[in-house]
Design a protein around this motif. Structure first.
Motif, PDB file in Angstrom:
ATOM      1  N   ARG A  31       0.838  -1.209   0.000  1.00  0.00           N
ATOM      2  CA  ARG A  31       0.000   0.000   0.000  1.00  0.00           C
ATOM      3  C   ARG A  31       0.870   1.255   0.000  1.00  0.00           C
ATOM      4  O   ARG A  31       0.553   2.254  -0.665  1.00  0.00           O
ATOM      5  CB  ARG A  31      -0.904  -0.003   1.238  1.00  0.00           C
TER       6      ARG A  31
ATOM      7  N   HIS B  23       0.860  -1.691  -8.133  1.00  0.00           N
ATOM      8  CA  HIS B  23      -0.503  -2.230  -8.027  1.00  0.00           C
ATOM      9  C   HIS B  23      -0.496  -3.755  -8.154  1.00  0.00           C
ATOM     10  O   HIS B  23      -1.254  -4.455  -7.453  1.00  0.00           O
ATOM     11  CB  HIS B  23      -1.393  -1.632  -9.113  1.00  0.00           C
TER      12      HIS B  23
ATOM     13  N   GLY C 224      -1.808  -6.556  -5.465  1.00  0.00           N
ATOM     14  CA  GLY C 224      -2.710  -7.658  -5.803  1.00  0.00           C
ATOM     15  C   GLY C 224      -2.158  -9.006  -5.368  1.00  0.00           C
ATOM     16  O   GLY C 224      -2.896  -9.873  -4.884  1.00  0.00           O
TER      17      GLY C 224
ATOM     18  N   SER D 143      -6.968  -4.960  -7.681  1.00  0.00           N
ATOM     19  CA  SER D 143      -5.600  -4.441  -7.786  1.00  0.00           C
ATOM     20  C   SER D 143      -4.969  -4.802  -9.129  1.00  0.00           C
ATOM     21  O   SER D 143      -4.252  -3.995  -9.725  1.00  0.00           O
ATOM     22  CB  SER D 143      -4.744  -4.995  -6.638  1.00  0.00           C
TER      23      SER D 143
ATOM     24  N   ASP E 107      -6.387  -2.443 -11.575  1.00  0.00           N
ATOM     25  CA  ASP E 107      -5.746  -1.139 -11.417  1.00  0.00           C
ATOM     26  C   ASP E 107      -4.362  -1.143 -12.057  1.00  0.00           C
ATOM     27  O   ASP E 107      -3.940  -0.137 -12.656  1.00  0.00           O
ATOM     28  CB  ASP E 107      -5.629  -0.778  -9.929  1.00  0.00           C
TER      29      ASP E 107
END
Length: 546
Positions: A83, A102, A106, A121, A124
């Motif tokens: 994150r 990203h 994931g 994710s 993304d």
């Protein structure tokens, strides 16, 4: 190892001497070795440390280190680092860096079992890619689509999986990644299996095998034929099935001296199925029993019992056929119970993810609102504290409501599942009863039951007995397990189970009402072990056996 340590020590000395430039060279060197030797990249990045690095270098080091750990199949237990990387690279670095951040998030979600978050994710990550740029990392992009495809396959979302597979194949061709191309083409038969398209499974498997053969992967070419063999046997293309089996056994590397490697025991079932089709029943029984003794999964055991049931049907051995049919039915019930539980878990995971995302959005909005108010109303500290208390109370109440809603949803799903099982069971029982009552031999017996001293042919009794075996195997097993029953007692049991009245039984069997009454009392003790009770008690008990 000493040579590597010496190399790292030299690099460290260079780093101390040259400062940021040396650290940058180390990062570039670690990135260059990432794909070929991720363990060495980890060692280089660990040797740098964060001391003396700029913020961009620290984040770069963390991104590369997390990527290297992922390549070494590290299982992520937390998403905190990922994150942090996403938050940073959303506004810093290149599109490739953002895509990688990203993707790593994931991967963390996937390892933590949060499938909906992992899919989001990955989406993304692909959205972050700049496919118009000549520097776009097509290799990474194809990996992300490939992982997304595998995730959809695990969730049995076949059409979504096929869409991702096609995207991966396209990117693999653009990046000239032959291994990724072949790996994705090899997933297509799995999609067709989920879609129950046997002809497409066969064609796709042969296509995949041909592709592997074209690029010199003989072992993989043999393994790729595996999914097609069962469908070829089922469609009676036995010659082609035998050809594929020979290739599979001789070149896949999974079959030696009549035994398959652990994890591939389902092949014994396929061989047994082949021998069933070709009429070699002894060989079929050998491989079917070998499969049953080797596998642990319920689905695989069900297939084995189905094969033995079919075997004994061909051998005209109804007792054994009924036995394995019953075993198959019991395991099928367990299998669907497990499947239902898995579906509930998937639904629960999706529900939890949406719930947590909503809470996160609420908390984010609350934080922005609090920041704005603190800037405007800095002097109203007392009011802010009161507002904070209200927010905390509100959050706790919402959390309690979410938990209650979650429990209600689970209870509702469980009740629906139990109700469906009950309805299915009752419908099956009613269907069996209807088939019995409409059976030709039962109808003939009903007609003869209206006339006294009806002479029932032996073939009708035998036909009735076979019908009972097929439609009510538990009932017949109960009767058969009782030692010392005479044939006329067995006949009376069957007639009572078929709802014949005592007078009708007397007409059919030629026995007197008193003899029938006494016989039912004796059978109550013989079959159910009840010395006390009358003929009506016996009728009630025997009629409830399904």
């Amino acid at each position: 190892m000493p040579k590597r340590l010496f190399h790292i020590a030299i690099v460290l000395l260079s780093l101390c001497a040259c400062g940021d430039h040396a650290a940058q060279r180390m990062l570039e060197r670690a990135e260059a070795t990432m794909n070929d030797n991720p363990n060495e990249a980890i060692a280089l990045l660990d040797s740098i440390g964060d001391s003396g690095l700029s913020r961009s270098q620290r984040m770069r080091r963390l991104l590369l280190l997390t990527n290297a750990q992922n390549k070494c199949d590290t299982v992520f237990r937390s998403d905190s680092i990922q994150r942090l990387l996403v938050d940073y690279y959303e506004s810093h670095g290149t599109a490739n860096d953002c895509m990688l951040a990203h993707y790593l998030l994931g991967r963390a979600y996937y390892d933590m079992g949060e499938v909906p978050a992992a899919l989001e994710s990955f989406q993304d990550a692909t959205s972050s890619a700049d496919t118009t740029s000549s520097n776009c990392d097509l290799h990474l992009l194809s990996r992300i689509h490939g992982q997304t495809a595998r995730l959809f396959l695990e969730q049995e979302a076949s059409q979504n999986a096929l869409d991702e597979i096609n995207k991966t194949i396209h990117l693999a061709r653009l990046s000239k990644d032959t291994l990724m191309l072949l790996a994705m083409i090899a997933q297509i038969p799995l999609v067709y299996e989920m879609e129950n398209m046997p002809d497409s499974v066969i064609a796709a498997s042969e296509h995949v095998s041909g592709m592997y053969e074209k690029f010199g992967f003989k072992t993989e070419a043999a393994r790729a034929l595996g999914p097609s063999i069962e469908y070829l046997i089922q469609s009676s293309q036995l010659s082609k099935a035998k050809h594929h089996m020979d290739i599979f056994e001789n070149h896949s590397g999974w079959y030696h001296d009549g035994n398959v490697l652990k994890g591939h025991e389902i092949y014994y079932y396929i061989k047994g199925l082949y021998y069933l089709k070709t009429g070699k029943l002894d060989s079929a029984e050998f491989y079917l029993r070998k499969e049953l003794s080797s596998v642990e999964g319920l689905h695989e055991k069900i297939l084995g019992f189905q094969g033995l049931c079919q075997l004994y049907k061909q051998k005209s051995t109804p007792d054994s056929m009924a036995k394995y049919a019953m075993n198959c039915q019991n395991l099928t019930n367990l299998y669907y119970d497990e499947l239902a539980a898995t579906n509930v878990q998937r639904l629960q995971a999706a529900y939890n993810y949406n719930r947590l995302r909503k809470i996160a959005e609420e908390k984010s909005a609350e934080a922005k609102n609090a920041h704005f108010k603190s800037a405007i109303l800095i002097l109203a500290l007392a009011l802010m504290l009161l507002l904070l208390c209200i927010v905390v109370i509100y959050y706790r109440q919402k959390k309690k409501e979410f938990r209650e809603s979650e429990k209600q949803l689970y209870d509702k799903l469980r009740k629906i599942e139990q109700g469906q099982k009950q309805r299915d069971s009752e419908a099956e029982a009613e269907l069996r009863e209807l088939r019995l009552l409409r059976n030709d031999v039962v109808l003939r017996l009903k007609e003869n039951a209206q006339r006294a001293n009806s002479n029932i042919p032996l073939k009708d009794w035998l036909s009735l007995q076979e019908t009972i075996k097929e439609e009510l195997p538990v009932f017949f097993s109960t009767i058969c397990m009782t030692q010392g029953l005479r044939q006329e007692e067995i006949n009376v049991c069957m007639l009572i189970r078929l709802q014949f009245k005592p007078k009708e039984i007397c007409n059919i069997t030629g026995l007197s009402p008193q003899v029938i009454t006494n016989m039912r009392k004796r059978l109550l003790n013989k079959i159910f072990g009840k010395a006390e009770g009358g003929s009506k008690d016996f009728d009630d008990r025997i009629s409830k056996i399904r």
